[in-house]
Motif scaffolding. Sequence first.
Motif, short mmCIF file in Angstrom:
data_model
loop_
_atom_site.label_atom_id
_atom_site.label_comp_id
_atom_site.label_asym_id
_atom_site.label_seq_id
_atom_site.Cartn_x
_atom_site.Cartn_y
_atom_site.Cartn_z
N ALA A 1 19.50 6.02 -10.84
CA ALA A 1 20.32 6.31 -12.02
C ALA A 1 19.42 6.73 -13.17
O ALA A 1 18.21 6.51 -13.17
CB ALA A 1 21.14 5.08 -12.41
N THR B 1 19.95 0.45 -18.72
CA THR B 1 20.38 1.55 -17.84
C THR B 1 20.98 1.00 -16.55
O THR B 1 22.02 1.49 -16.08
CB THR B 1 19.18 2.46 -17.50
OG1 THR B 1 18.64 3.00 -18.71
CG2 THR B 1 19.60 3.60 -16.58
N THR C 1 24.93 1.47 -15.46
CA THR C 1 25.24 2.11 -14.17
C THR C 1 26.17 1.23 -13.36
O THR C 1 27.11 1.73 -12.72
CB THR C 1 23.95 2.40 -13.39
OG1 THR C 1 23.06 3.19 -14.21
CG2 THR C 1 24.24 3.17 -12.11
N LEU D 1 27.20 5.01 -16.94
CA LEU D 1 26.32 6.08 -16.47
C LEU D 1 26.62 6.36 -15.00
O LEU D 1 26.88 5.43 -14.24
CB LEU D 1 24.85 5.67 -16.61
CG LEU D 1 24.28 5.57 -18.02
CD1 LEU D 1 22.85 5.03 -17.96
CD2 LEU D 1 24.31 6.92 -18.72
N LEU E 1 26.06 7.28 -11.02
CA LEU E 1 25.03 7.10 -10.00
C LEU E 1 24.36 8.43 -9.67
O LEU E 1 25.02 9.46 -9.62
CB LEU E 1 25.66 6.56 -8.71
CG LEU E 1 26.16 5.13 -8.66
CD1 LEU E 1 26.87 4.91 -7.33
CD2 LEU E 1 25.03 4.16 -8.80
N SER F 1 31.35 2.37 -6.19
CA SER F 1 30.37 3.36 -6.66
C SER F 1 31.01 4.56 -7.34
O SER F 1 30.42 5.14 -8.26
CB SER F 1 29.52 3.84 -5.48
OG SER F 1 28.95 2.76 -4.79
#
Length: 229
Positions: free
Chosen positions: A9, A42, A46, A51, A53, A66
């Motif tokens: 990521a 971060t 993720t 954020l 993947l 995911s």
Amino acid sequence: MIQISNLAAGYNQSQVIHDMSFKAAPQEILAVVGRNGMGKTTLLKTLMGILPLKGGSITVGDQDISKLETHQRVASGLAFVPQGRMIFPNLTVMENMMTAVKGRIEKSDFDEIYALFPVLHEMKHRKGGNLSGGQQQQLAIARALLTKPKVLILDEPTEGIQPSIIKDIAKVLREIRKLRQLTIIVTEQVLSFVLDACDRLMVIERGRIIHEDTRDHVDAARVKQLLAV
């Protein structure tokens, strides 16, 4: 309860997390420690889908999350207390907590919150911006708990908190784990808090896990050295 496999990521073309794999068991409190800029925030963003993947997978229970949006991950059992707490300063304590609620909520849910955080009951009509840093942190955690998560994720909860309150935050996390039987992942730099609150710790550097240990067997001197490099 949550498993991360070969996670990659970052931001735009910059990769921050590199092929990271770990898992946190049901009712485990896992600390992710590291210096500033090593990828802790971060990683959490993720996990929450803030954020995207770049590779790998995230599984909560038996569900692969995911590809889910952030609100779908919350519905799947993740709750996030961000760095800086991000409460609404012009809303009351009660109004702040209600921002997490969708649909019907029982009085017993608030009774449980007030048992964990008595100060929030005392100040439920006070604006969030008038609370101390420690009280705001309690409010942010309470708000997250009202989503009834399976996994509670906190980003540096001791930041800006008086040392006398840090022990209280550690105690509350242990009480939450016992009461709700959930998994907790917390990023942190204060090693004394980690050793007080957590079952296991991982040290990350440049987006990779470089050291891991249980609290009972942790080499505090070694971890301090890694955090000071």
